[in-house]
Motif scaffolding. Structure first.
Motif, PDB file in Angstrom:
ATOM      1  N   GLY A   1      61.414  81.571  42.102  1.00  0.00           N
ATOM      2  CA  GLY A   1      60.508  80.442  42.715  1.00  0.00           C
ATOM      3  C   GLY A   1      59.848  79.686  41.563  1.00  0.00           C
ATOM      4  O   GLY A   1      60.261  79.776  40.477  1.00  0.00           O
TER       5      GLY A   1
ATOM      6  N   ARG B   1      60.597  84.933  47.662  1.00  0.00           N
ATOM      7  CA  ARG B   1      60.782  84.149  46.526  1.00  0.00           C
ATOM      8  C   ARG B   1      59.339  84.043  45.631  1.00  0.00           C
ATOM      9  O   ARG B   1      58.285  83.951  46.411  1.00  0.00           O
ATOM     10  CB  ARG B   1      60.835  82.541  47.205  1.00  0.00           C
ATOM     11  CG  ARG B   1      61.030  81.453  46.436  1.00  0.00           C
ATOM     12  CD  ARG B   1      60.946  80.169  47.047  1.00  0.00           C
ATOM     13  NE  ARG B   1      59.553  79.958  47.689  1.00  0.00           N
ATOM     14  CZ  ARG B   1      59.461  79.062  48.653  1.00  0.00           C
ATOM     15  NH1 ARG B   1      60.454  78.599  49.527  1.00  0.00           N
ATOM     16  NH2 ARG B   1      58.009  78.948  49.160  1.00  0.00           N
ATOM     17  N   ASN B   2      59.531  84.166  44.512  1.00  0.00           N
ATOM     18  CA  ASN B   2      58.312  84.610  43.686  1.00  0.00           C
ATOM     19  C   ASN B   2      57.410  83.413  43.318  1.00  0.00           C
ATOM     20  O   ASN B   2      57.988  82.105  43.460  1.00  0.00           O
ATOM     21  CB  ASN B   2      58.746  85.317  42.431  1.00  0.00           C
ATOM     22  CG  ASN B   2      59.571  84.657  41.385  1.00  0.00           C
ATOM     23  OD1 ASN B   2      60.507  84.023  41.710  1.00  0.00           O
ATOM     24  ND2 ASN B   2      58.654  84.099  40.321  1.00  0.00           N
TER      25      ASN B   2
ATOM     26  N   THR C   1      50.259  75.741  43.248  1.00  0.00           N
ATOM     27  CA  THR C   1      50.894  76.624  44.397  1.00  0.00           C
ATOM     28  C   THR C   1      50.455  75.849  45.570  1.00  0.00           C
ATOM     29  O   THR C   1      51.144  75.787  46.366  1.00  0.00           O
ATOM     30  CB  THR C   1      50.063  77.950  44.275  1.00  0.00           C
ATOM     31  OG1 THR C   1      50.617  78.636  43.184  1.00  0.00           O
ATOM     32  CG2 THR C   1      51.148  78.938  45.331  1.00  0.00           C
TER      33      THR C   1
ATOM     34  N   HIS D   1      53.206  74.369  48.147  1.00  0.00           N
ATOM     35  CA  HIS D   1      53.466  74.681  49.766  1.00  0.00           C
ATOM     36  C   HIS D   1      53.504  73.441  50.521  1.00  0.00           C
ATOM     37  O   HIS D   1      54.058  73.285  51.532  1.00  0.00           O
ATOM     38  CB  HIS D   1      52.367  75.597  50.043  1.00  0.00           C
ATOM     39  CG  HIS D   1      52.186  77.029  49.477  1.00  0.00           C
ATOM     40  ND1 HIS D   1      51.532  77.841  49.423  1.00  0.00           N
ATOM     41  CD2 HIS D   1      53.575  77.607  49.013  1.00  0.00           C
ATOM     42  CE1 HIS D   1      51.916  79.073  48.688  1.00  0.00           C
ATOM     43  NE2 HIS D   1      53.220  78.914  48.666  1.00  0.00           N
TER      44      HIS D   1
ATOM     45  N   GLU E   1      56.110  86.501  49.172  1.00  0.00           N
ATOM     46  CA  GLU E   1      55.809  85.602  48.088  1.00  0.00           C
ATOM     47  C   GLU E   1      55.156  85.884  47.116  1.00  0.00           C
ATOM     48  O   GLU E   1      53.896  85.626  46.684  1.00  0.00           O
ATOM     49  CB  GLU E   1      55.332  83.945  48.667  1.00  0.00           C
ATOM     50  CG  GLU E   1      55.617  82.949  47.432  1.00  0.00           C
ATOM     51  CD  GLU E   1      55.009  81.637  48.268  1.00  0.00           C
ATOM     52  OE1 GLU E   1      53.587  81.710  48.600  1.00  0.00           O
ATOM     53  OE2 GLU E   1      55.678  80.492  47.951  1.00  0.00           O
TER      54      GLU E   1
END
Ligand SMILES: [Zn+2]
Length: 482
Positions: A22, A58-59, A86, A90, A104
């Motif tokens: 990610g 998904r990190n 972050t 999103h 996540e």
């Protein structure tokens, strides 16, 4: 890993585990990042269609040198940088209809697992400590380089690693490193420090998917050194032969034939592109090229994607009053996607459905073709918009239209009130969506009253705003565009 297409068989029947690297959260996602996220979203949707249980991980990389560098440059606290970025990630991805993964994980929430993995690598003789660092000893793993298929000599030449004095060999990579007092750090057997980037993914995939799992994905640029190093850490730390059974890598995104870079001025964030086109048009553009091919991002490609989406939405708008039949995803669409996620072929089958739909004579046929189109689009993450709203275009994104400054528009409503407004921050002219609707409603009224002069005036004024009216038997509809 084998450099060829293989038949996918999950480890446990009916269940798929997939890990995709990610974002590192320090800046807005760019369109190249979006290509990878959108492609893996299509793969995820496909797997969910085919297998009862899918775990997609998904990190979020929220501890990294790039984040630290941003903090040093801007003085914005690290927690604020990562939280803010972050949220922006999103927001941008949801504008592209990307589903949330099942898990996540954030790197900073898995430091204990990372320390434990480093301890096992030390115990197994695959790592060594030097000057507060812990390094992976590449010479301890003969198979190192299996994924990227390079000799160790080539990797040395390609890695451009600065040879630090504490490394036994320049190919050795950092598992753990000391952290300065003003940077994030955690107590460890090797002092206060932080994990290396590669280690984060090995620890998080282990935590959520186990020692060996089905699919690992990411962009091609991650093959070396990132994925190579993940394999080394995980296989050596977990005493396994394999890490992921299948590797899936998407190709690069280039802009106008050149590598995207800030210095060339061809660097676009998702947010910037969303100001030019709707999320679904961008998504469509990204999946119009097969994922393994390089994707050349151009204004023309985006325009073509927009007109293809317009064609789909026009067909859907024409049958808006007909209830779609509930049908399976058409077999040819499914087969195209099951064959190495051939999205361009699936899309061409969807165009055939539209042609069929446009030819339909009766409602039953229309309902069937509409059902096929919606089912296919759903699998690709398209057609979430209401067809009517689609043609109002960009306005749905922020609910306001920004008008270039050189247009001086005096828009007034029936009471003579000026509806033109200026954005207080950018000084750009704005007109609110609700006011466009109000003007159109007024035009309907004045036309009924046979005041055609005013009706034409409204039409012309809206045209200057790129709002195009179309009078249909069921009423006036409008779209944003020239
Ligand atoms: Zn990774």
């Amino acid at each position: 890993m084998s450099r060829k297409k293989e038949e996918f068989k999950p480890i446990e029947s009916g269940k798929v585990g997939i890990y995709v690297c990610g974002p590192t959260v320090y800046d807005r996602a760019h369109i190249g990042n979006a290509r990878s996220v959108v492609f893996f979203d299509v793969l995820y949707r496909l797997l969910k269609q085919l297998y009862p249980v899918v775990c997609y991980v998904r990190n979020i990389t929220d501890v990294d040198d790039k984040i630290n560098a941003k903090f040093k440059k801007t003085c914005e606290p690290i927690s604020s940088i990562t939280k803010r970025t972050t949220a922006m990630f999103h927001e941008d991805m949801s504008a592209l209809n990307v589903l949330f993964p099942d898990e996540e994980p954030r790197a900073t929430e898995h430091i204990d697992e990372m320390i434990a993995l480093v301890e096992r690598l030390l115990e197994n003789g695959n790592a060594y400590e030097a000057e507060g660092h812990v390094l992976f000893d590449v010479s301890s793993m003969p198979e190192y380089g299996r994924l990227s298929i390079r000799s160790q000599d080539e990797m040395l030449a390609g890695a451009r690693v600065e040879v630090a004095s504490y490394k036994r060999d320049s190919a050795d990579f950092v598992l753990w490193k000391p952290s300065e007092d003003d940077l994030p750090g955690w107590e460890s057997p090797w002092g206060r420090g932080r994990p290396g980037w590669h280690l984060e993914c090995s620890a998080m995939s282990l935590r959520y998917l186990g020692k060996v799992f089905d699919i690992h994905g990411g962009g091609q640029d991650l093959i070396f050194p990132h994925h190579e190093n993940e394999i080394a850490q995980s296989c050596c730390g977990n005493n396994t032969e394999t890490y992921a059974n299948y590797w899936v890598h998407n190709g690069h995104l280039i802009v106008n034939g050149e590598k995207m870079s800030k210095s060339l001025g061809n660097f676009f964030t998702v947010k910037e592109v969303l100001e030019k086109a709707q999320g679904e048009a961008i998504r469509f553009c990204l999946i119009s090229t097969h994922y393994r091919q390089p994707l050349n991002w151009t204004d023309k490609a985006l325009e073509q994607a927009k007109s293809a989406m317009d064609r789909f939405y026009t067909a859907l708008r024409n049958v808006e009053n007909i209830k779609a039949e509930k049908v399976e995803i058409p077999q040819n669409v499914m087969e195209a996607l099951k064959d190495d996620v051939n999205t361009p072929l699936a899309i061409s089958h969807m165009h055939e459905i539209v042609s069929e739909l446009n030819k339909c004579k009766n409602d039953a046929e229309k309902a069937l073709q509409k059902g096929k189109l919606l089912a296919s689009g759903g699998l690709l993450g398209l057609f979430k918009e209401n067809p009517e709203e689609w043609f109002k275009g960009k306005i749905t994104f922020s609910d306001t239209v920004t008008i270039q400054d050189h247009f001086h528009i005096e828009l007034t409503d029936s009471n003579g009130k000026v509806i033109q407004v200026r954005d207080s921050k950018t000084d750009a002219l704005m007109v609110e969506r609700a006011k466009i609707d109000a003007l159109i409603a007024e035009r309907v009224e004045v036309r009924k009253a046979k005041n055609f002069a005013r009706a034409d005036e409204i039409r012309d004024k809206l045209k200057v705003l790129n709002v195009v009216l179309e009078d249909t038997p069921s009423g006036t509809i409008w779209k944003y565009g020239k």
